[in-house]
Design a protein around this motif. Structure first.
Motif, PDB file in Angstrom:
ATOM      1  N   TYR A 123      53.844  37.619  44.988  1.00 48.45           N
ATOM      2  CA  TYR A 123      52.592  38.184  44.748  1.00 48.45           C
ATOM      3  C   TYR A 123      51.547  37.296  44.352  1.00 48.45           C
ATOM      4  O   TYR A 123      50.435  37.321  44.924  1.00 48.45           O
ATOM      5  CB  TYR A 123      52.856  39.461  43.740  1.00 48.45           C
ATOM      6  CG  TYR A 123      53.609  40.263  43.816  1.00 48.45           C
ATOM      7  CD1 TYR A 123      54.235  40.576  45.102  1.00 48.45           C
ATOM      8  CD2 TYR A 123      54.474  41.009  42.845  1.00 48.45           C
ATOM      9  CE1 TYR A 123      55.132  41.391  45.394  1.00 48.45           C
ATOM     10  CE2 TYR A 123      55.415  41.969  43.209  1.00 48.45           C
ATOM     11  CZ  TYR A 123      55.892  42.219  44.269  1.00 48.45           C
ATOM     12  OH  TYR A 123      57.028  43.180  44.455  1.00 48.45           O
ATOM     13  N   ALA A 124      51.893  36.372  43.410  1.00 54.79           N
ATOM     14  CA  ALA A 124      50.756  35.715  42.632  1.00 54.79           C
ATOM     15  C   ALA A 124      50.133  34.421  43.678  1.00 54.79           C
ATOM     16  O   ALA A 124      50.913  33.846  44.656  1.00 54.79           O
ATOM     17  CB  ALA A 124      51.363  35.062  41.486  1.00 54.79           C
ATOM     18  N   GLU A 125      48.745  33.964  43.598  1.00 51.23           N
ATOM     19  CA  GLU A 125      48.278  33.304  44.147  1.00 51.23           C
ATOM     20  C   GLU A 125      48.963  31.776  43.698  1.00 51.23           C
ATOM     21  O   GLU A 125      49.518  31.706  42.719  1.00 51.23           O
ATOM     22  CB  GLU A 125      46.595  33.009  43.740  1.00 51.23           C
ATOM     23  CG  GLU A 125      45.988  34.404  44.200  1.00 51.23           C
ATOM     24  CD  GLU A 125      45.924  34.529  45.560  1.00 51.23           C
ATOM     25  OE1 GLU A 125      45.712  33.549  46.495  1.00 51.23           O
ATOM     26  OE2 GLU A 125      46.255  35.712  46.016  1.00 51.23           O
ATOM     27  N   ASP A 183      40.389  36.517  41.600  1.00 49.64           N
ATOM     28  CA  ASP A 183      40.981  37.255  42.960  1.00 49.64           C
ATOM     29  C   ASP A 183      40.230  38.654  43.220  1.00 49.64           C
ATOM     30  O   ASP A 183      39.775  38.731  44.319  1.00 49.64           O
ATOM     31  CB  ASP A 183      42.397  37.199  42.928  1.00 49.64           C
ATOM     32  CG  ASP A 183      42.940  37.934  44.222  1.00 49.64           C
ATOM     33  OD1 ASP A 183      43.125  37.149  45.208  1.00 49.64           O
ATOM     34  OD2 ASP A 183      43.428  39.092  44.171  1.00 49.64           O
ATOM     35  N   ASP A 208      44.626  34.785  39.598  1.00 51.13           N
ATOM     36  CA  ASP A 208      45.037  36.506  39.588  1.00 51.13           C
ATOM     37  C   ASP A 208      44.554  36.859  38.289  1.00 51.13           C
ATOM     38  O   ASP A 208      43.954  38.029  38.174  1.00 51.13           O
ATOM     39  CB  ASP A 208      46.399  36.524  39.564  1.00 51.13           C
ATOM     40  CG  ASP A 208      46.740  36.257  41.198  1.00 51.13           C
ATOM     41  OD1 ASP A 208      46.408  36.929  42.123  1.00 51.13           O
ATOM     42  OD2 ASP A 208      47.626  35.390  41.466  1.00 51.13           O
ATOM     43  N   GLY A 242      49.404  46.270  47.943  1.00 48.43           N
ATOM     44  CA  GLY A 242      48.296  45.296  48.057  1.00 48.43           C
ATOM     45  C   GLY A 242      48.558  43.520  48.044  1.00 48.43           C
ATOM     46  O   GLY A 242      47.790  42.817  48.528  1.00 48.43           O
ATOM     47  N   ALA A 243      49.731  43.552  48.297  1.00 49.92           N
ATOM     48  CA  ALA A 243      50.362  41.986  48.561  1.00 49.92           C
ATOM     49  C   ALA A 243      51.591  41.955  48.831  1.00 49.92           C
ATOM     50  O   ALA A 243      52.394  42.911  49.005  1.00 49.92           O
ATOM     51  CB  ALA A 243      50.169  41.219  46.955  1.00 49.92           C
ATOM     52  N   LYS A 281      37.472  39.948  46.252  1.00 52.01           N
ATOM     53  CA  LYS A 281      37.738  41.273  46.892  1.00 52.01           C
ATOM     54  C   LYS A 281      36.489  42.334  46.571  1.00 52.01           C
ATOM     55  O   LYS A 281      36.043  42.833  47.561  1.00 52.01           O
ATOM     56  CB  LYS A 281      38.914  41.695  46.522  1.00 52.01           C
ATOM     57  CG  LYS A 281      40.291  40.892  47.072  1.00 52.01           C
ATOM     58  CD  LYS A 281      41.594  41.326  46.291  1.00 52.01           C
ATOM     59  CE  LYS A 281      42.652  40.554  46.796  1.00 52.01           C
ATOM     60  NZ  LYS A 281      43.908  40.475  46.166  1.00 52.01           N
ATOM     61  N   LYS A 311      40.037  35.858  51.503  1.00 49.29           N
ATOM     62  CA  LYS A 311      39.054  36.590  50.822  1.00 49.29           C
ATOM     63  C   LYS A 311      37.809  35.587  50.260  1.00 49.29           C
ATOM     64  O   LYS A 311      36.930  35.751  50.098  1.00 49.29           O
ATOM     65  CB  LYS A 311      39.552  37.256  49.632  1.00 49.29           C
ATOM     66  CG  LYS A 311      40.397  36.562  49.027  1.00 49.29           C
ATOM     67  CD  LYS A 311      41.590  37.156  48.229  1.00 49.29           C
ATOM     68  CE  LYS A 311      42.642  36.270  47.897  1.00 49.29           C
ATOM     69  NZ  LYS A 311      43.871  36.617  47.726  1.00 49.29           N
ATOM     70  N   LEU A 364      42.724  45.725  42.690  1.00 54.57           N
ATOM     71  CA  LEU A 364      42.761  44.829  43.767  1.00 54.57           C
ATOM     72  C   LEU A 364      43.568  43.775  43.727  1.00 54.57           C
ATOM     73  O   LEU A 364      43.661  42.976  44.431  1.00 54.57           O
ATOM     74  CB  LEU A 364      41.395  44.555  44.174  1.00 54.57           C
ATOM     75  CG  LEU A 364      40.327  45.589  44.359  1.00 54.57           C
ATOM     76  CD1 LEU A 364      38.651  45.135  44.216  1.00 54.57           C
ATOM     77  CD2 LEU A 364      40.559  46.599  45.665  1.00 54.57           C
ATOM     78  N   ASN A 365      44.274  43.702  42.545  1.00 58.35           N
ATOM     79  CA  ASN A 365      45.167  42.635  42.527  1.00 58.35           C
ATOM     80  C   ASN A 365      46.657  42.917  42.139  1.00 58.35           C
ATOM     81  O   ASN A 365      46.808  43.588  40.931  1.00 58.35           O
ATOM     82  CB  ASN A 365      44.643  41.666  41.502  1.00 58.35           C
ATOM     83  CG  ASN A 365      45.432  40.119  41.119  1.00 58.35           C
ATOM     84  OD1 ASN A 365      46.456  40.263  40.486  1.00 58.35           O
ATOM     85  ND2 ASN A 365      45.097  39.356  42.095  1.00 58.35           N
ATOM     86  N   GLY A 366      47.644  42.951  43.170  1.00 65.12           N
ATOM     87  CA  GLY A 366      48.860  43.355  42.801  1.00 65.12           C
ATOM     88  C   GLY A 366      49.465  42.622  41.492  1.00 65.12           C
ATOM     89  O   GLY A 366      50.162  43.080  41.071  1.00 65.12           O
ATOM     90  N   THR A 367      49.351  41.352  41.382  1.00 66.40           N
ATOM     91  CA  THR A 367      49.830  40.575  40.484  1.00 66.40           C
ATOM     92  C   THR A 367      49.542  41.299  39.079  1.00 66.40           C
ATOM     93  O   THR A 367      50.390  41.587  38.266  1.00 66.40           O
ATOM     94  CB  THR A 367      49.587  39.229  40.212  1.00 66.40           C
ATOM     95  OG1 THR A 367      49.935  38.691  41.728  1.00 66.40           O
ATOM     96  CG2 THR A 367      50.164  38.415  39.465  1.00 66.40           C
TER      97      THR A 367
HETATM   98  N1  HSE Z   1      47.622  37.330  44.717  1.00 69.17           N
HETATM   99  C1  HSE Z   1      47.197  38.467  45.358  1.00 69.17           C
HETATM  100  C2  HSE Z   1      47.510  39.767  44.472  1.00 69.17           C
HETATM  101  C3  HSE Z   1      47.648  38.620  46.708  1.00 69.17           C
HETATM  102  O1  HSE Z   1      48.227  39.513  43.366  1.00 69.17           O
HETATM  103  O2  HSE Z   1      47.073  40.819  44.737  1.00 69.17           O
HETATM  104  C4  HSE Z   1      46.869  39.387  47.708  1.00 69.17           C
HETATM  105  O3  HSE Z   1      45.510  39.191  47.552  1.00 69.17           O
END
Ligand code: HSE
Length: 440
Positions: free
Chosen positions: A190-192, A203, A198, A302-303, A207, A107, A160-163
């Motif tokens: 999940y986290a970057e 993030d 995040d 999402g992740a 997106k 992304k 749009l961010n799972g974290t």
């Molecule tokens: N860090 C992102 C999230 C992973 O938590 O959604 C997916 O892009």
């Protein structure tokens, strides 16, 4: 049967390893669905020595991802290295220029260089697919690019961010601290790499920039997005939201207004009964509003490795079948310049939490400042310290008590001006908390 599609895979983190696994497991299904196989023929990653969940010896190793991108034995480059710069950028550009299709989950790269890469793919008549770059396993790119290509979008918004959604859910349901929830999200993968990305909303912004481009045909520009993360959200806000009939979510919103396209990422109060409020944990959701269509919401993982790899395999399947779409649903040259609607013009309801000094005149001062900006209140609650309720004399100590207000629709500019004035009046302590309300 046609020759298998030959893939070079660059990047062997959680997602890259899941792609290897999924292609191996789904071998027969892929042949049945595409009429040909999809085979990884070469791999590239930073470290060859690292322990992997599969046998590395089955694949040819190419140390340099850019060399892999131009390797004559591959038809497609799958780029899951990440990052807007090199080597990911140079690998993708090299593959496209060499007439190879590209599938990417990157992304950051698309948000920074999407339009140029789309133009390069068009010039060389190859596919540039990026379903995995937004909302993991939800087929939102395909939906906007193909399924809803005839729609006139008015708004697109989502989790749009799972974290962040995982953290807000755990905070609300398990009454855990922000820090404890972040540690869990990291442990679950999940986290970057840098989790501030995040939690501070970057993030989501990348997106959203991709989705807004697909929905509104605009050039991708994350700098046009107003961004606020969730690090200021407290349990007190989540509780107050719940009492008032709302839930707090980090949303990315792109909306068509008279002033242009408003793009924003911020913690948002959504009505508890709305579809988006039901989305919990690492799950993502995107709602699309278009003229003449009832809202459409897609919900899904999402992740995580498998969800993201599933989107990559679907993109590869399209290439194996010979499907090639304009990357952003229209020729790159037809992506229009953004007419950015400034955030000060944003209109909507607001949640405001102030720590007010408990003494005569405070409420009157706050009310006057709001009235001066033409802000009308839907509700206001002052929370007393335990034991002080019904005290014989009004508070004079100036002790800080939370005051929670919900406004009717007003402008961002009016809220900012009113709160700045209230702070100057010294009737509050600390920074006011402001959360925008999004109606469905
Ligand atoms: N860090 C992102 C999230 C992973 O938590 O959604 C997916 O892009």
């Amino acid at each position: 049967m046609a020759e298998p599609l030959k893939v070079g895979l660059a990047g062997l983190g959680t997602v890259g390893a899941a792609v290897v696994h999924l292609l191996d497991q789904g071998r027969d299904k892929i042949v049945a669905r595409c009429g040909r196989g999809i085979e990884i023929v070469a791999l590239s990653a930073r470290s060859r020595g690292k322990k992997r969940p599969f046998d590395l010896k089955k694949f040819r190793w190419v140390a340099d991802p850019v060399a892999l991108a131009r390797d004559p034995s591959i038809d497609v480059l799958v780029e899951v290295i990440g990052g807007a710069g090199d080597p990911a950028k140079r690998a993708v550009e090299t593959a496209l220029s060499a007439g190879k299709a590209v599938v990417t989950a990157n992304k950051a790269l698309l948000a920074a260089h999407g339009q140029k890469l789309a133009a390069l793919a068009e010039r060389h008549r190859v596919a540039l697919n990026f379903e995995a770059s937004v909302a993991g396993g939800i087929p939102i790119v395909k939906t906007l690019r193909e399924g809803l290509n005839g729609a006139s979008f008015t708004r697109i918004y989502g989790i749009l961010n799972g974290t962040c959604n995982y953290m807000l859910t755990r905070m609300e349901q398990d009454r855990l601290s922000f820090e404890a929830c972040l540690r869990d999200a990291q442990a679950l993968g999940y986290a970057e790499a840098d989790p501030t990305f995040d939690v501070e909303g970057q993030d989501t912004a990348q997106k959203l920039a991709i989705l807004a481009s697909l929905a509104f045909g605009i050039k991708i520009d994350p700098r046009a997005i107003y961004v606020e993360g969730i690090s200021s959200i407290t349990l007190a806000d989540l509780d107050a939201a719940s009492e008032l009939g709302y839930r707090v979510k980090l949303l990315g919103v792109a909306v068509k207004t008279e002033a242009g396209i408003e793009q924003r990422v911020h913690p948002t109060m959504v009505p508890k009964e709305s579809a988006i409020a039901q989305v919990m944990g690492v799950t993502n959701a995107v709602t699309m509003d278009a003229e003449g269509l009832a809202p459409i919401t897609l919900v899904g993982p999402g992740a995580g490795g498998v969800a993201t790899a599933s989107a990559i395999v679907a993109d590869l399947a399209d290439i194996a079948r010979g499907v090639r779409n304009a990357p952003f649903g229209r020729p790159a040259a037809r992506m229009t310049a953004i007419r950015k609607a400034p955030m000060q013009h944003h209109e909507g309801g607001y949640y405001i939490r102030l720590l007010a000094r408990d003494r005569p005149g405070t409420a009157a001062t706050i009310a006057r400042r709001l009235a001066q900006q033409n802000i009308s209140l839907e509700s206001i609650v002052q929370r007393h310290a335990p034991g002080s309720r019904g005290a014989a004399r009004p508070g004079r100590s100036g002790e800080a008590v939370p005051v929670i207000m919900i406004t009717y629709a007003t402008s961002e500019d009016a809220v900012r001006k009113a709160l700045a004035a209230v702070r100057r009046d010294r009737v509050v302590t600390g920074r006011p908390q402001v959360i925008r309300i999004e109606k469905n």
